[in-house]
Design a protein around this motif. Structure first.
Motif, PDB file in Angstrom:
ATOM      1  N   MET A 255     -13.093   0.793 117.961  1.00 49.54           N
ATOM      2  CA  MET A 255     -13.547  -0.459 118.461  1.00 49.54           C
ATOM      3  C   MET A 255     -14.805  -0.924 117.672  1.00 49.54           C
ATOM      4  N   ILE A 256     -15.666   0.166 117.738  1.00 49.19           N
ATOM      5  CA  ILE A 256     -17.066  -0.037 117.212  1.00 49.19           C
ATOM      6  C   ILE A 256     -17.353  -0.236 115.844  1.00 49.19           C
ATOM      7  N   LEU A 257     -16.518   0.647 114.906  1.00 49.13           N
ATOM      8  CA  LEU A 257     -16.750   0.561 113.630  1.00 49.13           C
ATOM      9  C   LEU A 257     -16.353  -0.808 112.826  1.00 49.13           C
ATOM     10  N   PRO A 258     -15.353  -1.452 113.310  1.00 52.10           N
ATOM     11  CA  PRO A 258     -15.081  -2.893 112.792  1.00 52.10           C
ATOM     12  C   PRO A 258     -16.311  -3.829 113.051  1.00 52.10           C
TER      13      PRO A 258
ATOM     14  N   LEU B 128     -19.267  -2.857 113.571  1.00 51.26           N
ATOM     15  CA  LEU B 128     -20.688  -2.535 112.793  1.00 51.26           C
ATOM     16  C   LEU B 128     -20.640  -2.879 111.288  1.00 51.26           C
ATOM     17  N   TRP B 129     -19.035  -2.596 110.798  1.00 49.79           N
ATOM     18  CA  TRP B 129     -18.908  -3.165 109.489  1.00 49.79           C
ATOM     19  C   TRP B 129     -19.098  -4.708 109.380  1.00 49.79           C
ATOM     20  N   MET B 130     -18.746  -5.722 110.180  1.00 46.91           N
ATOM     21  CA  MET B 130     -19.084  -7.015 110.284  1.00 46.91           C
ATOM     22  C   MET B 130     -20.395  -7.300 110.070  1.00 46.91           C
ATOM     23  N   VAL B 131     -21.269  -6.664 110.999  1.00 43.29           N
ATOM     24  CA  VAL B 131     -22.764  -6.752 111.111  1.00 43.29           C
ATOM     25  C   VAL B 131     -23.379  -6.515 109.712  1.00 43.29           C
ATOM     26  N   LEU B 132     -23.068  -5.314 109.253  1.00 38.18           N
ATOM     27  CA  LEU B 132     -23.729  -4.814 107.938  1.00 38.18           C
ATOM     28  C   LEU B 132     -23.224  -5.831 106.926  1.00 38.18           C
TER      29      LEU B 132
ATOM     30  N   LEU C 284     -17.871  -1.432 101.824  1.00 42.95           N
ATOM     31  CA  LEU C 284     -17.634  -0.570 103.056  1.00 42.95           C
ATOM     32  C   LEU C 284     -19.006   0.050 103.245  1.00 42.95           C
ATOM     33  N   TRP C 285     -19.919   0.228 102.512  1.00 36.65           N
ATOM     34  CA  TRP C 285     -21.141   1.161 102.850  1.00 36.65           C
ATOM     35  C   TRP C 285     -22.387   0.036 103.251  1.00 36.65           C
ATOM     36  N   TRP C 286     -23.449   0.894 103.691  1.00 37.35           N
ATOM     37  CA  TRP C 286     -24.809   0.267 103.852  1.00 37.35           C
ATOM     38  C   TRP C 286     -25.273  -0.720 103.016  1.00 37.35           C
ATOM     39  N   PRO C 287     -25.834  -1.708 103.068  1.00 33.47           N
ATOM     40  CA  PRO C 287     -26.285  -2.854 102.098  1.00 33.47           C
ATOM     41  C   PRO C 287     -27.408  -1.975 101.462  1.00 33.47           C
ATOM     42  N   ARG C 288     -27.381  -2.231  99.887  1.00 34.94           N
ATOM     43  CA  ARG C 288     -28.426  -1.643  99.315  1.00 34.94           C
ATOM     44  C   ARG C 288     -29.708  -2.448  99.326  1.00 34.94           C
TER      45      ARG C 288
ATOM     46  N   ARG D 290     -19.055 -16.122 106.016  1.00 34.84           N
ATOM     47  CA  ARG D 290     -18.023 -16.313 107.223  1.00 34.84           C
ATOM     48  C   ARG D 290     -18.291 -15.398 108.365  1.00 34.84           C
ATOM     49  N   LEU D 291     -18.557 -14.417 108.030  1.00 35.86           N
ATOM     50  CA  LEU D 291     -18.981 -13.357 108.797  1.00 35.86           C
ATOM     51  C   LEU D 291     -20.135 -13.580 109.738  1.00 35.86           C
ATOM     52  N   ALA D 292     -21.108 -14.044 109.030  1.00 30.04           N
ATOM     53  CA  ALA D 292     -22.567 -14.352 109.672  1.00 30.04           C
ATOM     54  C   ALA D 292     -22.196 -15.743 110.640  1.00 30.04           C
ATOM     55  N   GLY D 293     -21.383 -16.557 110.183  1.00 30.10           N
ATOM     56  CA  GLY D 293     -20.911 -17.674 111.047  1.00 30.10           C
ATOM     57  C   GLY D 293     -20.355 -17.322 112.625  1.00 30.10           C
ATOM     58  N   ILE D 294     -19.484 -16.118 112.528  1.00 30.99           N
ATOM     59  CA  ILE D 294     -18.909 -15.546 113.584  1.00 30.99           C
ATOM     60  C   ILE D 294     -20.234 -14.872 114.422  1.00 30.99           C
ATOM     61  N   CYS D 295     -21.086 -14.069 113.702  1.00 32.17           N
ATOM     62  CA  CYS D 295     -21.845 -13.602 114.505  1.00 32.17           C
ATOM     63  C   CYS D 295     -22.972 -14.459 115.290  1.00 32.17           C
TER      64      CYS D 295
END
Length: 306
Positions: A26-29, A31-35, A59-63, A273-278
């Motif tokens: 539940m947490i990983l999706p 975390l992925w959305m925020v990253l 998938l990974w941490w933003p550069r 789009r994910l930023a709008g969801i946040c």
């Protein structure tokens, strides 16, 4: 006895592992959305360099962390509504803050009306012995069991005739109903409270209204808070009812619906789009952080200690 303890400990370990994996899933999706919102569009979707075999960073941490997606999402998180100004048609634009205000007025007012009506009717039905209370209880059960389909046109016509349509106070009155599951929760809650409380208050000269407000209702404060919070969250995420009954007062949930289905190129990318969801979920996260203890209440009330 030793074997029973060993089996219990093994079962506890297995359940702990299963629950831990479930929590992680539940947490990983999230975390992925925020990253993902902190990544540039080029980093997420395209190659890092020309003639490079490295694909975008999905998938990974933003550069390189950027908040540009939030700025873009805020800019295009709006709703245009057709209105009349001085008898002439015009377009009113509601930004995200105006949508949040409309959402607060709609969700808080409707949740209060919904909770208070269910609580008062549950109290009257559970605490007073008369034949009509049995009819009300049975009527609620029948209403919950029977599907009601096609009632929206008649509701819209009735709300327009009574002047409720497209007004906040009108939707609050329309949400003041006890034909719901929460009525049964309040009914069970008030039924469990011993009548000794009521009798002791009456001996001291308390009126029926004072007994309800000062004696019985405080004992159900935890249940009332939990019902209000659950209704608020459900109404905050509802866009269909405000879209139909409050066309001139768009809420944030409707704004999110349009934001997700718009064809504007600037917000067609996943990070934006994910930023709008946040942005949409931030008020709910704050609200839950403040009132999360209200959701963990015990619906039972202890007896009288003599």
């Amino acid at each position: 006895m030793q074997k029973i303890k060993e089996k219990t400990s093994i079962l506890g370990i297995v359940l702990g592992i299963v629950l831990g994996l479930y929590v992680i899933s539940m947490i990983l999706p999230l975390l992925w959305m925020v990253l993902t919102t902190l990544k540039s569009i080029a980093e997420y979707e395209f190659m890092e360099m020309p003639n490079s075999d490295r694909l975008g960073n999905i998938l990974w941490w933003p550069r390189e962390i950027t908040f540009k997606n939030y700025a873009t999402a805020y800019k295009y998180f709006y709703i245009d509504v057709d209105v009349m100004v001085n008898g002439k048609p015009a377009i009113a634009r509601f930004n995200i803050f105006q949508q949040f205000i409309n959402s607060i007025l709609f969700s808080v007012g409707s949740a209060l009306a919904f909770t208070i009506t269910s609580m008062v009717m549950g109290y009257a039905t559970a605490r007073f012995k008369y034949k009509f209370s049995e009819f009300i209880y049975g009527f609620v059960l029948v209403t919950l069991a029977l599907p009601i389909v096609g009632s929206m046109p008649s509701e819209i016509a009735t709300s327009q005739a009574l002047g409720f349509f497209d007004t906040f106070w009108g939707i609050w009155i329309m949400r003041s109903t006890f034909l719901n599951t929460y009525f049964l929760i309040f009914y069970a809650q008030f039924k469990m409270i011993p009548h000794d409380y009521t009798e002791a208050a009456k001996i001291d000269g308390a009126t029926p209204l004072a007994v309800m407000v000062q004696i019985i209702m405080p004992l159900a404060a935890g249940t009332t808070s939990a019902v209000f919070v659950l209704n608020f969250i459900a109404l905050w995420n509802d866009f269909q009812i405000p879209m139909v009954y409050l066309p001139s007062h768009p809420v944030a949930a409707y704004g999110m619906y349009q934001f997700q289905n718009t064809a504007i190129v600037e917000i067609a990318h996943t990070p934006t789009r994910l930023a709008g969801i946040c942005l949409m979920t931030f008020p709910i996260v704050v609200f839950y952080a403040i009132f999360n203890k209200k959701l963990n209440v015990n619906l039972s009330v202890g007896g009288i200690k003599g």
